[in-house]
Design a protein around this motif. Structure first.
Motif, PDB file in Angstrom:
ATOM      1  N   GLU B   3      99.869  99.434  26.727  1.00 49.89           N
ATOM      2  CA  GLU B   3     100.555  98.235  27.172  1.00 49.89           C
ATOM      3  C   GLU B   3     101.626  97.843  26.145  1.00 49.89           C
ATOM      4  N   THR B   5     104.483  94.631  24.615  1.00 43.55           N
ATOM      5  CA  THR B   5     104.735  93.200  24.468  1.00 43.55           C
ATOM      6  C   THR B   5     106.108  92.902  25.049  1.00 43.55           C
ATOM      7  N   GLU B  20     101.976  89.227  26.203  1.00 46.69           N
ATOM      8  CA  GLU B  20     101.436  90.361  25.453  1.00 46.69           C
ATOM      9  C   GLU B  20     100.633  91.272  26.378  1.00 46.69           C
ATOM     10  N   ASP B  21     100.428  92.501  25.932  1.00 47.83           N
ATOM     11  CA  ASP B  21      99.549  93.458  26.629  1.00 47.83           C
ATOM     12  C   ASP B  21      99.973  93.687  28.070  1.00 47.83           C
ATOM     13  N   ASP B  23     100.993  95.489  31.314  1.00 49.11           N
ATOM     14  CA  ASP B  23     100.792  96.783  31.973  1.00 49.11           C
ATOM     15  C   ASP B  23     101.863  96.974  33.045  1.00 49.11           C
ATOM     16  N   SER B  37      99.576  91.459  32.772  1.00 46.49           N
ATOM     17  CA  SER B  37      98.947  92.013  31.567  1.00 46.49           C
ATOM     18  C   SER B  37      97.681  92.786  31.951  1.00 46.49           C
ATOM     19  N   ILE B  38      97.146  93.527  30.999  1.00 47.74           N
ATOM     20  CA  ILE B  38      95.905  94.264  31.248  1.00 47.74           C
ATOM     21  C   ILE B  38      94.734  93.324  31.490  1.00 47.74           C
ATOM     22  N   TYR B  39      94.901  92.035  31.153  1.00 48.06           N
ATOM     23  CA  TYR B  39      93.848  91.056  31.401  1.00 48.06           C
ATOM     24  C   TYR B  39      94.059  90.328  32.723  1.00 48.06           C
ATOM     25  N   GLY B  40      95.084  90.739  33.474  1.00 48.27           N
ATOM     26  CA  GLY B  40      95.325  90.134  34.777  1.00 48.27           C
ATOM     27  C   GLY B  40      96.217  88.905  34.718  1.00 48.27           C
ATOM     28  N   GLU B  41      96.654  88.534  33.523  1.00 48.42           N
ATOM     29  CA  GLU B  41      97.572  87.397  33.430  1.00 48.42           C
ATOM     30  C   GLU B  41      98.915  87.799  34.041  1.00 48.42           C
ATOM     31  N   GLN B  42      99.469  86.926  34.853  1.00 49.04           N
ATOM     32  CA  GLN B  42     100.689  87.259  35.585  1.00 49.04           C
ATOM     33  C   GLN B  42     101.789  86.252  35.262  1.00 49.04           C
TER      34      GLN B  42
END
Lengths: 64, 64
Positions: B3, B5, B20-21, B23, B37-42
């Motif tokens: 991923e 930044t 950050e992170d 994808d 992001s890889i954590y699903g934050e959009q």
């Protein structure tokens, strides 16, 4: 390494390989996109970014 | 993981952290760009890609 493989989406739904091991993706003022691989191979393409997944190492372009 | 930044380039030459992170980077039909992001934050941003180095895990956007 985190380079990606670049494909171009074709109108029949398939994807054609553009360049492997892409590091740099840099839109130019003339609308083209410059791709540079980790080996220094460079390609200029007339296309826009369609989608990109860095985790999957895939960048797909669509013809402009 | 690969991923990156995401930053936005400001007119004073500095860069501000966007996410950050990252994808997924996916331009939308309305001209916005969707980052996930890889954590699903959009995040949806009104900007174009200025430059990207996958090896350096950096994506820089410029305000549209």
């Amino acid at each position: 390494m985190c380079e990606a493989t670049a494909y171009i989406a074709k109108s029949d739904g398939s994807e054609e390989l553009l360049l492997e091991d892409v590091d740099i993706i840099e839109p130019q003022d003339d609308g083209q996109i410059r791709l540079v691989s980790i080996y220094g191979e460079q390609k200029m393409i007339n296309a826009g970014i369609k989608s990109m997944s860095l985790v999957n190492h895939r960048v797909v372009f669509a013809s402009a």
